[in-house]
Scaffold this motif. Structure first.
Motif, PDB file in Angstrom:
ATOM      1  N   SER A   1       0.832  -1.208   0.000  1.00  0.00           N
ATOM      2  CA  SER A   1       0.000   0.000   0.000  1.00  0.00           C
ATOM      3  C   SER A   1       0.865   1.255   0.000  1.00  0.00           C
ATOM      4  O   SER A   1       0.531   2.258  -0.641  1.00  0.00           O
ATOM      5  CB  SER A   1      -0.915   0.001   1.225  1.00  0.00           C
ATOM      6  N   LYS A   2       2.008   1.210   0.686  1.00  0.00           N
ATOM      7  CA  LYS A   2       2.889   2.369   0.757  1.00  0.00           C
ATOM      8  C   LYS A   2       3.505   2.685  -0.597  1.00  0.00           C
ATOM      9  O   LYS A   2       3.535   3.851  -1.023  1.00  0.00           O
ATOM     10  CB  LYS A   2       4.001   2.104   1.788  1.00  0.00           C
ATOM     11  N   SER A   3       3.993   1.671  -1.293  1.00  0.00           N
ATOM     12  CA  SER A   3       4.618   1.907  -2.593  1.00  0.00           C
ATOM     13  C   SER A   3       3.607   2.415  -3.606  1.00  0.00           C
ATOM     14  O   SER A   3       3.914   3.273  -4.435  1.00  0.00           O
ATOM     15  CB  SER A   3       5.279   0.624  -3.105  1.00  0.00           C
ATOM     16  N   ALA A   4       2.373   1.917  -3.540  1.00  0.00           N
ATOM     17  CA  ALA A   4       1.336   2.393  -4.455  1.00  0.00           C
ATOM     18  C   ALA A   4       0.971   3.842  -4.158  1.00  0.00           C
ATOM     19  O   ALA A   4       0.679   4.621  -5.064  1.00  0.00           O
ATOM     20  CB  ALA A   4       0.100   1.508  -4.343  1.00  0.00           C
ATOM     21  N   ALA A   5       1.014   4.230  -2.879  1.00  0.00           N
ATOM     22  CA  ALA A   5       0.686   5.606  -2.511  1.00  0.00           C
ATOM     23  C   ALA A   5       1.766   6.577  -2.980  1.00  0.00           C
ATOM     24  O   ALA A   5       1.477   7.736  -3.298  1.00  0.00           O
ATOM     25  CB  ALA A   5       0.513   5.706  -1.006  1.00  0.00           C
ATOM     26  N   LEU A   6       3.022   6.117  -3.009  1.00  0.00           N
ATOM     27  CA  LEU A   6       4.120   6.984  -3.432  1.00  0.00           C
ATOM     28  C   LEU A   6       4.192   7.142  -4.940  1.00  0.00           C
ATOM     29  O   LEU A   6       4.775   8.113  -5.447  1.00  0.00           O
ATOM     30  CB  LEU A   6       5.458   6.422  -2.923  1.00  0.00           C
ATOM     31  N   ARG A   7       3.600   6.213  -5.691  1.00  0.00           N
ATOM     32  CA  ARG A   7       3.743   6.233  -7.148  1.00  0.00           C
ATOM     33  C   ARG A   7       3.227   7.525  -7.785  1.00  0.00           C
ATOM     34  O   ARG A   7       3.892   8.087  -8.669  1.00  0.00           O
ATOM     35  CB  ARG A   7       3.054   5.011  -7.766  1.00  0.00           C
ATOM     36  N   PRO A   8       2.056   8.061  -7.388  1.00  0.00           N
ATOM     37  CA  PRO A   8       1.613   9.329  -7.999  1.00  0.00           C
ATOM     38  C   PRO A   8       2.594  10.466  -7.775  1.00  0.00           C
ATOM     39  O   PRO A   8       2.791  11.305  -8.657  1.00  0.00           O
ATOM     40  CB  PRO A   8       0.276   9.601  -7.300  1.00  0.00           C
ATOM     41  N   ILE A   9       3.231  10.496  -6.583  1.00  0.00           N
ATOM     42  CA  ILE A   9       4.189  11.565  -6.292  1.00  0.00           C
ATOM     43  C   ILE A   9       5.413  11.434  -7.197  1.00  0.00           C
ATOM     44  O   ILE A   9       5.869  12.413  -7.807  1.00  0.00           O
ATOM     45  CB  ILE A   9       4.614  11.527  -4.813  1.00  0.00           C
ATOM     46  N   LEU A  10       5.950  10.219  -7.296  1.00  0.00           N
ATOM     47  CA  LEU A  10       7.133   9.998  -8.122  1.00  0.00           C
ATOM     48  C   LEU A  10       6.833  10.256  -9.591  1.00  0.00           C
ATOM     49  O   LEU A  10       7.600  10.929 -10.295  1.00  0.00           O
ATOM     50  CB  LEU A  10       7.641   8.568  -7.927  1.00  0.00           C
ATOM     51  N   THR A  11       5.702   9.723 -10.073  1.00  0.00           N
ATOM     52  CA  THR A  11       5.339   9.916 -11.474  1.00  0.00           C
ATOM     53  C   THR A  11       5.085  11.381 -11.770  1.00  0.00           C
ATOM     54  O   THR A  11       5.529  11.912 -12.802  1.00  0.00           O
ATOM     55  CB  THR A  11       4.090   9.089 -11.814  1.00  0.00           C
ATOM     56  N   GLY A  12       4.373  12.073 -10.874  1.00  0.00           N
ATOM     57  CA  GLY A  12       4.102  13.491 -11.064  1.00  0.00           C
ATOM     58  C   GLY A  12       5.374  14.316 -11.092  1.00  0.00           C
ATOM     59  O   GLY A  12       5.518  15.242 -11.892  1.00  0.00           O
TER      60      GLY A  12
END
Length: 394
Positions: free
Chosen positions: A227-238
């Motif tokens: 769940s943590k890695s999925a939550a960080l993905r929008p930040i990294l991708t953005g």
């Protein structure tokens, strides 16, 4: 009137020409940075926000080996061909239907990113990477497991179809020997049946051996998002998208500033030199007392030749330029004008063979120069643009 054709092109590069290019480039970058930073931040925030508003997507990645249990493949190419054949199983309608029925998840939807991707590894022949996407980590893993199960089912089906007759023949022999062994034991329960047992072992081993030469699917690893890695993905991708858009913005702004610069630099001079009928002369006379401020020898010679023939030259200079700043050929005073003067309205141009525009590196006169070049072009008069070294302060 008869005008001389454009003189041969001369080299723009001078001893300090590279410095002019670099200074113009650095200045353009410096001026573009504030807007670039603003665009980068806004783009990153917008991309992150949009991605955050979407339902979270969890990914799972499994690696499988497509090879025979006996490892009898002779080359890496054979392994690669085998793996690619099984990698296409998700494109098969029946396999896709089986995956969707067992998981309740779609393999792919028209117009959207596929939920299942199978990629053959170039660095590790024979291996496949199965990437799956779903609304939860468990669903993503379940989807990957279903793909592997379909591959194994396909491998077993191929094996069973190809070995059906072969195994049936061996099974018939095994059944016959087992029947004979049963008959002997029925007569004498203590009879020696070692020979029967040996033969049965040999037949079963021979029947199983071909299975070792048929492809099997072995799972090597599997990783699933938390769940943590999925939550960080929008930040990294953005952030990545913001930086990319920022870089594109910076390059665009710098190119625009260099191509539409207000000051004289090498980029602008090359563009002027490409115009029909225009020659830029930024050469230096090393024997002159002040090479950076002396009239270029080639242009000086052309002007002198035109004057000897009885024709005239229009000399256009910047405001504030004097003979002290830049020694120039002797011309009638009415043919020496400033960039800001509308010389074309009161000057007799019947015997004018050439226009000479004198400017300095770094001077903010590009718009005026281009205006004068347009006038010369409309009159059909060739022009030489003489470039002196930048004026020094004081």
């Amino acid at each position: 009137m008869t005008h001389a054709g454009p003189a041969p092109r001369t080299t723009l590069a001078s001893g300090d020409g590279i410095g002019v290019d670099l200074s113009a480039g650095f200045r353009a970058i410096k001026e573009s940075l504030p807007l670039t930073i603003l665009v980068t931040v806004l783009a990153a925030l917008a991309a992150t926000g949009l991605l955050w508003l979407r339902d979270p997507v969890y990914k799972s990645e499994a690696v499988v080996l497509v090879a025979t249990p006996s490892r009898n493949e002779q080359t890496a190419d054979q392994l690669a061909v085998q793996s690619r054949a099984f990698g296409g199983v998700v494109n098969d309608d029946s396999a896709k239907r089986g995956i969707e029925e067992s998981t309740g998840l779609e393999v792919s939807t028209a117009g959207l990113t596929p939920n299942v991707k199978v990629i053959s590894s170039e660095s590790a022949p024979g291996t496949l990477t199965i990437s799956t996407r779903a609304h939860s980590p468990e669903a993503a893993k379940k989807l990957g497991d279903a793909v592997i199960e379909q591959m194994r089912s396909r491998a077993a089906s191929v094996r069973d179809d190809s070995l059906a007759d072969f195994e049936a023949n061996y099974q018939a022999q095994i059944d016959q020997i087992e029947a004979r062994q049963k008959a002997v034991l029925a007569v004498d329960p203590m009879a020696d049946i070692t020979e029967f047992q040996t033969r049965l072992y040999q037949l079963r081993a021979a029947a199983d051996e071909p299975r070792l030469n048929h492809v099997a699917i072995s799972q090597l690893s599997q990783e699933t998002d938390s769940s943590k890695s999925a939550a960080l993905r929008p930040i990294l991708t953005g952030t990545v998208l913001g930086v990319l858009i920022g870089l594109i913005t910076l390059v665009t702004l710098v190119l625009v500033k260099l191509s539409r610069t207000r000051t004289v630099n090498q980029v602008w001079l090359r563009r002027v030199d490409a115009r029909a009928g225009v020659t830029v002369d930024a050469t230096r006379d090393p024997e002159a007392e002040n090479p950076g401020r002396s009239f270029p020898p080639k242009t000086d010679a052309i002007v002198a030749a035109i004057r000897r023939s009885g024709s005239n030259v229009v000399l256009i200079t910047e405001e504030g330029t004097s003979l002290v700043d830049a020694p120039m050929p002797c011309l009638p005073s009415e043919f020496v004008r400033k960039l800001t003067q509308p010389w074309w309205s009161d000057l007799d141009l019947d015997d004018v063979e050439l226009g000479v525009i004198v400017i300095h590196e770094g001077a903010p006169v590009t718009a005026l120069v281009e205006k004068n070049l347009d006038v010369f072009d409309s009159l059909g008069i060739p022009v030489r643009v003489v470039v002196f070294a930048a004026k020094t302060e004081g």
